[in-house]
Design a protein around this motif. Structure first.
Motif, mmCIF file in Angstrom:
data_model
loop_
_atom_site.group_PDB
_atom_site.id
_atom_site.type_symbol
_atom_site.label_atom_id
_atom_site.label_comp_id
_atom_site.label_asym_id
_atom_site.label_seq_id
_atom_site.Cartn_x
_atom_site.Cartn_y
_atom_site.Cartn_z
ATOM 1 N N ARG A 21 0.827 -1.203 0.000
ATOM 2 C CA ARG A 21 0.000 0.000 0.000
ATOM 3 C C ARG A 21 0.865 1.258 0.000
ATOM 4 O O ARG A 21 0.504 2.274 -0.601
ATOM 5 C CB ARG A 21 -0.938 0.010 1.204
ATOM 6 N N THR A 22 2.003 1.188 0.662
ATOM 7 C CA THR A 22 2.917 2.329 0.695
ATOM 8 C C THR A 22 3.430 2.637 -0.707
ATOM 9 O O THR A 22 3.457 3.798 -1.133
ATOM 10 C CB THR A 22 4.106 2.047 1.633
ATOM 11 N N GLU A 23 3.820 1.598 -1.430
ATOM 12 C CA GLU A 23 4.329 1.796 -2.789
ATOM 13 C C GLU A 23 3.230 2.267 -3.727
ATOM 14 O O GLU A 23 3.481 3.097 -4.617
ATOM 15 C CB GLU A 23 4.947 0.493 -3.289
ATOM 16 N N ALA A 24 2.009 1.778 -3.561
ATOM 17 C CA ALA A 24 0.886 2.229 -4.394
ATOM 18 C C ALA A 24 0.600 3.707 -4.149
ATOM 19 O O ALA A 24 0.347 4.472 -5.086
ATOM 20 C CB ALA A 24 -0.351 1.387 -4.100
ATOM 21 N N ALA A 25 0.650 4.125 -2.878
ATOM 22 C CA ALA A 25 0.449 5.531 -2.540
ATOM 23 C C ALA A 25 1.552 6.396 -3.136
ATOM 24 O O ALA A 25 1.294 7.480 -3.666
ATOM 25 C CB ALA A 25 0.407 5.706 -1.021
ATOM 26 N N SER A 26 2.780 5.913 -3.079
ATOM 27 C CA SER A 26 3.909 6.647 -3.649
ATOM 28 C C SER A 26 3.748 6.841 -5.153
ATOM 29 O O SER A 26 4.024 7.918 -5.683
ATOM 30 C CB SER A 26 5.213 5.899 -3.343
ATOM 31 N N ARG A 27 3.261 5.796 -5.829
ATOM 32 C CA ARG A 27 3.055 5.899 -7.285
ATOM 33 C C ARG A 27 1.973 6.926 -7.614
ATOM 34 O O ARG A 27 2.111 7.693 -8.578
ATOM 35 C CB ARG A 27 2.687 4.530 -7.861
ATOM 36 N N LEU A 28 0.885 6.936 -6.844
ATOM 37 C CA LEU A 28 -0.196 7.888 -7.100
ATOM 38 C C LEU A 28 0.278 9.319 -6.867
ATOM 39 O O LEU A 28 -0.026 10.217 -7.666
ATOM 40 C CB LEU A 28 -1.394 7.574 -6.205
ATOM 41 N N ILE A 29 1.031 9.533 -5.798
ATOM 42 C CA ILE A 29 1.574 10.872 -5.533
ATOM 43 C C ILE A 29 2.488 11.298 -6.676
ATOM 44 O O ILE A 29 2.434 12.437 -7.155
ATOM 45 C CB ILE A 29 2.328 10.894 -4.194
ATOM 46 N N GLY A 30 3.324 10.366 -7.142
ATOM 47 C CA GLY A 30 4.213 10.661 -8.265
ATOM 48 C C GLY A 30 3.447 10.993 -9.532
ATOM 49 O O GLY A 30 3.837 11.894 -10.293
#
Length: 337
Positions: A21-30
């Motif tokens: 979930r952390t990596e998915a959130a990071s991708r969306l922010i990016g």
């Protein structure tokens, strides 16, 4: 486990986010940052910090000369998120009721009806906020801090997500009113966009108008709400929080600073650090996050004394010197971080 991940969990409300979930959130922010950069060229740091403030639940003050893209930045952010966007063009004749709303008598129903003001939206552009009178500026205090407006004894909550992005021109003082310290303190960060580089300006001139027509939203309101909830679950250990508070406390004792940061500054830096960690794909905050973000959060919250002003020192330099003189918590085991 590393002290930056574990530390003291006093006050923790939930378990840290799992890595997926952390990596998915990071991708969306990016993706949100990349989308805005199709309009705002060459200003990655400014765009990134603006997006992080949205996720961290903060407001942004953008102070710069006319024509460098202040309004375009806010417009692109609003276009990237499928939410309501309103603009308030502040002038001396704008009334508090224009901002917060007002009640009007309906002759057909015989009752008073509430008409929402321009500040009742998801993303609000307060353009040239320092041109509004002190009375009108004060209408923003409750809205920015409490996310609500009280009109005729009734309280109206702002819909989440909610963010105010204000602009002001630093070189023109005619017809302006200085923002009170109480209002400046409510902005999470203060930014300056600056002139674009040579290559970036060529890109802006050639593709600027076309990029504005093609930009579209890539996130929903619910997505931003989810990111905000995940941000609250990012761990900031007691050691890192202690380091953060030591920096804040040092601004209150510095011999060249007349007024240091308030506890609101501590909370703002704490929340922004968690959003920054999430954008980096981490579920914990590092001291380096605090060191990087502190000048943006604290620069507009401190007031220099006359001696420092006479020597032409700036708040960001003093914040940097404070950070340099405070020892960083030791990272025990990077292999498990």
């Amino acid at each position: 486990m590393d002290q930056y991940i574990d530390g003291s969990r006093e006050g923790a409300v939930s378990e840290p986010i799992d890595q997926e979930r952390t990596e998915a959130a990071s991708r969306l922010i990016g993706s949100m940052i990349d989308n805005i950069e199709t309009v705002i060229a060459g200003k990655h740091e400014v765009v990134k910090l603006t997006v992080l403030c949205l996720i961290a639940g903060g407001h942004v003050l953008i102070e710069d000369i006319p024509g460098v893209g202040k309004t375009s930045l806010v417009w692109a952010l609003a276009k990237s998120v499928n939410c309501e966007f309103k603009r308030i063009q502040f002038t001396p004749d704008v009334m508090p009721s224009d901002v917060s709303g007002f009640s009007i008598y309906n002759q057909k129903t015989g009752e008073f009806e509430f008409r929402p003001g321009a500040a009742m939206s998801n993303i609000v552009l307060a353009d040239e906020i320092n041109r509004a009178s002190a009375k009108t500026q004060s209408a923003m205090l409750e809205i920015m801090e409490e996310r609500q407006a009280t009109v005729d004894g009734n309280t109206y909550r702002m819909e989440s997500p909610y963010m105010v992005l204000a602009t002001q021109n630093p070189i023109e003082s005619l017809g302006t009113y200085q923002l009170p310290e109480a209002q400046i303190d409510r902005f999470m960060i203060k930014l300056s966009i600056g002139y674009p580089s040579y290559e970036d300006e060529i890109r802006i001139v050639m593709t600027g108008e076309a990029s504005k027509k093609t930009i579209s939203h890539i996130a929903e309101k619910d997505d931003v709400q989810t990111l905000a909830e995940l941000c609250k679950r990012v761990v900031c250990s007691r050691e890192v929080t202690s380091y953060l508070v030591k920096i804040i406390e040092a601004t209150r004792k510095h011999p060249e600073i007349k007024l240091g940061s308030s506890p609101r500054g501590s909370i703002a830096l704490y929340n922004l650090c968690r959003a920054y960690a999430l954008s980096k794909g981490r579920n914990y905050v590092l001291p380096d996050d605090v060191k990087y973000l502190a000048p943006f959060v604290l620069g507009h919250r401190i007031i220099l004394n006359h001696g420092a002003i006479a020597e032409k020192k700036v708040p960001a330099d003093l914040v940097a010197s404070i950070i340099k003189n405070i020892s960083v918590p030791v990272h025990l085991d990077r292999k498990e971080a």
